[in-house]
Design a protein around this motif. Structure first.
Motif, short mmCIF file in Angstrom:
data_model
loop_
_atom_site.label_atom_id
_atom_site.label_comp_id
_atom_site.label_asym_id
_atom_site.label_seq_id
_atom_site.Cartn_x
_atom_site.Cartn_y
_atom_site.Cartn_z
N SER A 27 47.07 -12.34 -57.41
CA SER A 27 47.87 -11.12 -57.45
C SER A 27 47.31 -10.20 -58.53
O SER A 27 46.83 -10.69 -59.56
CB SER A 27 49.33 -11.44 -57.76
OG SER A 27 50.08 -10.25 -57.85
N SER A 29 49.18 -8.34 -60.30
CA SER A 29 50.21 -8.27 -61.34
C SER A 29 51.10 -9.50 -61.21
O SER A 29 51.02 -10.25 -60.25
CB SER A 29 51.04 -7.00 -61.20
OG SER A 29 51.93 -7.11 -60.11
N ASN A 31 54.32 -9.37 -60.81
CA ASN A 31 55.54 -9.01 -60.10
C ASN A 31 55.77 -9.96 -58.93
O ASN A 31 54.84 -10.39 -58.27
CB ASN A 31 55.46 -7.58 -59.57
CG ASN A 31 55.44 -6.56 -60.69
OD1 ASN A 31 55.95 -6.82 -61.77
ND2 ASN A 31 54.84 -5.42 -60.43
N ALA A 32 57.03 -10.24 -58.65
CA ALA A 32 57.38 -11.10 -57.52
C ALA A 32 56.98 -10.45 -56.20
O ALA A 32 57.04 -9.24 -56.05
CB ALA A 32 58.88 -11.36 -57.54
#
Length: 67
Positions: A27, A29, A31-32
């Protein structure tokens, strides 16, 4: 995880449970909801992970999850 313009991102996954299935995800980031599968495998020992240059990935976090 390290980065080089010549080789891209690289690292080694260690400490898994032998015989356990894992997914390595990436990913840009933490973040979910932003994780993408990079590799699926059954752990048999340390595993080199490589994201080569030219993939368009400029920032990478990796995680290992067990399905």
């Amino acid at each position: 995880l390290t980065y080089s313009p010549d080789t891209g991102f690289g690292g080694t996954f260690t400490g898994g449970t032998l015989g356990q299935p894992y997914r390595i995800q990436t990913s840009p980031s933490l973040n979910a909801g932003g994780w993408t599968d990079l590799r699926n495998f059954t752990y048999a020992g340390p595993l080199a992970i490589q994201i080569p240059p030219g993939t368009g990935i400029t920032n990478a976090f990796l995680r290992a999850i067990s399905p």
